[in-house]
Design a protein around this motif. Sequence first.
Motif, mmCIF file in Angstrom:
data_model
loop_
_atom_site.group_PDB
_atom_site.id
_atom_site.type_symbol
_atom_site.label_atom_id
_atom_site.label_comp_id
_atom_site.label_asym_id
_atom_site.label_seq_id
_atom_site.Cartn_x
_atom_site.Cartn_y
_atom_site.Cartn_z
ATOM 1 N N VAL A 1 1.102 -0.972 -0.324
ATOM 2 C CA VAL A 1 0.665 -0.144 -0.182
ATOM 3 C C VAL A 1 0.616 1.332 -0.166
ATOM 4 O O VAL A 1 2.102 1.294 0.671
ATOM 5 N N THR A 2 0.231 2.182 -1.016
ATOM 6 C CA THR A 2 1.165 3.561 -1.538
ATOM 7 C C THR A 2 0.765 4.760 -0.641
ATOM 8 O O THR A 2 -1.061 4.170 -0.620
ATOM 9 N N LEU A 3 1.063 5.062 0.256
ATOM 10 C CA LEU A 3 -0.046 6.536 0.458
ATOM 11 C C LEU A 3 1.047 8.230 0.269
ATOM 12 O O LEU A 3 1.795 8.020 -0.249
ATOM 13 N N LYS A 4 -0.223 9.331 -0.139
ATOM 14 C CA LYS A 4 0.178 10.372 -1.018
ATOM 15 C C LYS A 4 -0.226 11.285 0.293
ATOM 16 O O LYS A 4 -1.760 11.375 0.339
ATOM 17 N N LEU A 5 0.367 12.182 1.184
ATOM 18 C CA LEU A 5 -0.349 13.077 1.737
ATOM 19 C C LEU A 5 0.263 14.325 1.435
ATOM 20 O O LEU A 5 1.541 14.757 1.267
ATOM 21 N N GLU A 6 -0.726 15.183 1.030
ATOM 22 C CA GLU A 6 -0.812 16.397 0.874
ATOM 23 C C GLU A 6 -1.694 17.299 1.478
ATOM 24 O O GLU A 6 -2.796 17.633 1.194
ATOM 25 N N GLY A 7 -1.036 18.024 2.426
ATOM 26 C CA GLY A 7 -2.154 18.528 3.487
ATOM 27 C C GLY A 7 -2.764 17.685 4.680
ATOM 28 O O GLY A 7 -2.680 17.203 4.690
ATOM 29 N N GLN A 8 -4.318 18.698 4.276
ATOM 30 C CA GLN A 8 -5.293 17.557 4.703
ATOM 31 C C GLN A 8 -6.630 16.956 3.752
ATOM 32 O O GLN A 8 -6.987 16.140 3.917
ATOM 33 N N ALA A 9 -5.400 16.211 2.363
ATOM 34 C CA ALA A 9 -5.523 15.075 2.103
ATOM 35 C C ALA A 9 -4.909 14.148 1.868
ATOM 36 O O ALA A 9 -3.556 14.197 1.725
ATOM 37 N N LEU A 10 -5.966 13.527 2.143
ATOM 38 C CA LEU A 10 -4.589 11.805 1.836
ATOM 39 C C LEU A 10 -5.297 10.649 0.817
ATOM 40 O O LEU A 10 -6.210 10.652 0.768
ATOM 41 N N GLU A 11 -4.473 9.953 0.065
ATOM 42 C CA GLU A 11 -4.430 9.025 -0.835
ATOM 43 C C GLU A 11 -3.655 7.694 -0.762
ATOM 44 O O GLU A 11 -2.364 7.623 -0.040
ATOM 45 N N VAL A 12 -4.730 6.869 -0.515
ATOM 46 C CA VAL A 12 -4.655 5.780 -0.282
ATOM 47 C C VAL A 12 -4.379 4.102 -1.476
ATOM 48 O O VAL A 12 -5.821 4.046 -2.137
ATOM 49 N N PRO B 1 -3.052 -3.100 -3.973
ATOM 50 C CA PRO B 1 -3.351 -3.524 -5.875
ATOM 51 C C PRO B 1 -5.359 -3.991 -5.946
ATOM 52 O O PRO B 1 -5.393 -4.119 -7.279
ATOM 53 N N LEU B 2 -5.673 -3.781 -4.791
ATOM 54 C CA LEU B 2 -7.006 -3.515 -5.713
ATOM 55 C C LEU B 2 -7.959 -2.150 -5.537
ATOM 56 O O LEU B 2 -9.127 -2.431 -6.713
ATOM 57 N N GLY B 3 -7.520 -1.382 -5.417
ATOM 58 C CA GLY B 3 -8.053 0.027 -6.119
ATOM 59 C C GLY B 3 -7.518 1.358 -5.114
ATOM 60 O O GLY B 3 -6.159 1.187 -4.911
ATOM 61 N N GLN B 4 -8.086 2.120 -5.553
ATOM 62 C CA GLN B 4 -7.340 3.333 -4.879
ATOM 63 C C GLN B 4 -8.449 4.208 -4.760
ATOM 64 O O GLN B 4 -9.920 4.271 -4.977
ATOM 65 N N LEU B 5 -8.724 5.051 -2.730
ATOM 66 C CA LEU B 5 -9.370 5.746 -2.570
ATOM 67 C C LEU B 5 -8.214 6.637 -2.110
ATOM 68 O O LEU B 5 -6.962 6.889 -1.613
ATOM 69 N N SER B 6 -9.515 7.891 -1.689
ATOM 70 C CA SER B 6 -8.999 9.058 -1.246
ATOM 71 C C SER B 6 -10.380 9.574 -0.184
ATOM 72 O O SER B 6 -11.102 9.695 -0.031
ATOM 73 N N MET B 7 -9.389 10.346 1.033
ATOM 74 C CA MET B 7 -10.291 11.583 1.065
ATOM 75 C C MET B 7 -9.550 12.364 2.263
ATOM 76 O O MET B 7 -8.400 12.870 1.842
ATOM 77 N N THR B 8 -10.674 13.842 2.302
ATOM 78 C CA THR B 8 -10.273 15.051 2.577
ATOM 79 C C THR B 8 -10.472 14.957 4.158
ATOM 80 O O THR B 8 -11.691 14.769 4.196
ATOM 81 N N TYR B 9 -9.271 15.797 5.199
ATOM 82 C CA TYR B 9 -10.022 15.101 6.913
ATOM 83 C C TYR B 9 -10.139 17.417 6.976
ATOM 84 O O TYR B 9 -9.547 18.034 6.577
ATOM 85 N N PRO B 10 -11.143 17.190 7.716
ATOM 86 C CA PRO B 10 -11.185 18.349 8.754
ATOM 87 C C PRO B 10 -10.203 18.694 9.102
ATOM 88 O O PRO B 10 -9.774 18.583 9.458
ATOM 89 N N ARG B 11 -10.114 19.835 9.326
ATOM 90 C CA ARG B 11 -9.694 21.234 10.369
ATOM 91 C C ARG B 11 -9.160 20.577 11.939
ATOM 92 O O ARG B 11 -7.737 21.015 12.422
ATOM 93 N N GLU B 12 -10.134 20.161 12.171
ATOM 94 C CA GLU B 12 -9.885 19.484 13.322
ATOM 95 C C GLU B 12 -9.168 18.332 13.785
ATOM 96 O O GLU B 12 -8.618 18.201 14.845
ATOM 97 N N VAL B 13 -8.873 17.663 12.784
ATOM 98 C CA VAL B 13 -7.562 16.185 12.646
ATOM 99 C C VAL B 13 -6.668 16.405 11.832
ATOM 100 O O VAL B 13 -6.853 17.437 11.202
ATOM 101 N N VAL B 14 -5.201 15.748 12.157
ATOM 102 C CA VAL B 14 -4.185 16.106 10.754
ATOM 103 C C VAL B 14 -3.812 14.568 10.972
ATOM 104 O O VAL B 14 -4.031 13.353 12.082
ATOM 105 N N VAL B 15 -3.272 14.331 9.929
ATOM 106 C CA VAL B 15 -2.895 13.037 9.933
ATOM 107 C C VAL B 15 -1.173 12.882 8.945
ATOM 108 O O VAL B 15 -0.785 13.883 8.775
#
Length: 226
Positions: free
Chosen positions: A60-71, A74-88
């Motif tokens: 699994v590869t991760l791409k973290l840019e600010g509040q956006a995370l892309e995962v 082998p099965l696919g790709q998902l992304s999510m944008t986090y609110p300002r209350e939390v950080v990754v």
Amino acid sequence: MASPITSSFQTSNLRSAFLGERKGFIVYSAPASNVGFLKKTVECKESRIGKQPIEVPNNVTLKLEGQALEVKGPLGQLSMTYPREVVVEKEDSGFLRVKKAVETRRANQMHGLFRTLTDNMVVGVSKGFEKRLQLIGVGYRATLEGRILVLSLGFSHPVRMNLPDGIQVKVEENTRIIVSGYDKSEIGQFAASIRKWRPPEPYKGKGVKYADEIVRRKEGKAGKKK
């Protein structure tokens, strides 16, 4: 000489409130010290789920840019944008952590939620999820026609459902349906849409139910006594 309203407002307790004049009557509020004042401090405790680290597999590869995370896995790709209350944050050990950015009640609520959503993304693209359903009833059956799920549920016509992208469906013995994929929320939503066509009824248990669902049965109405 100051008016009664002004003098009363100036000499009132800091915790008392001035209500103003209504229908010719001057209404004053009583000081809070006289009626009692309850003040409770709400502590923002750290979520037990939120503070747990997330293990990231090697595939699994991760791409973290600010509040956006892309995962990506082998099965696919998902992304999510986090609110300002939390950080990754990604640690050198390879673990992923979701932390609170501020100490507020909302941040405490978001902490555990987005940690769970992040873990679902990592597990989904690496291992996947599945949801099983079962058809119970005489003549109830399911078949696959390419990317279309056909259900016979006692209606005058069969129910035809197009499979969303990223969702796979397998039918076993015409009565068991397995919905699988890498997006857990999409799997749950599609499985719920299947069950919605004929939810299990409580008397005979006929309908579409989840494989691990327990249907509470009711006793039918007894016939008239002679």
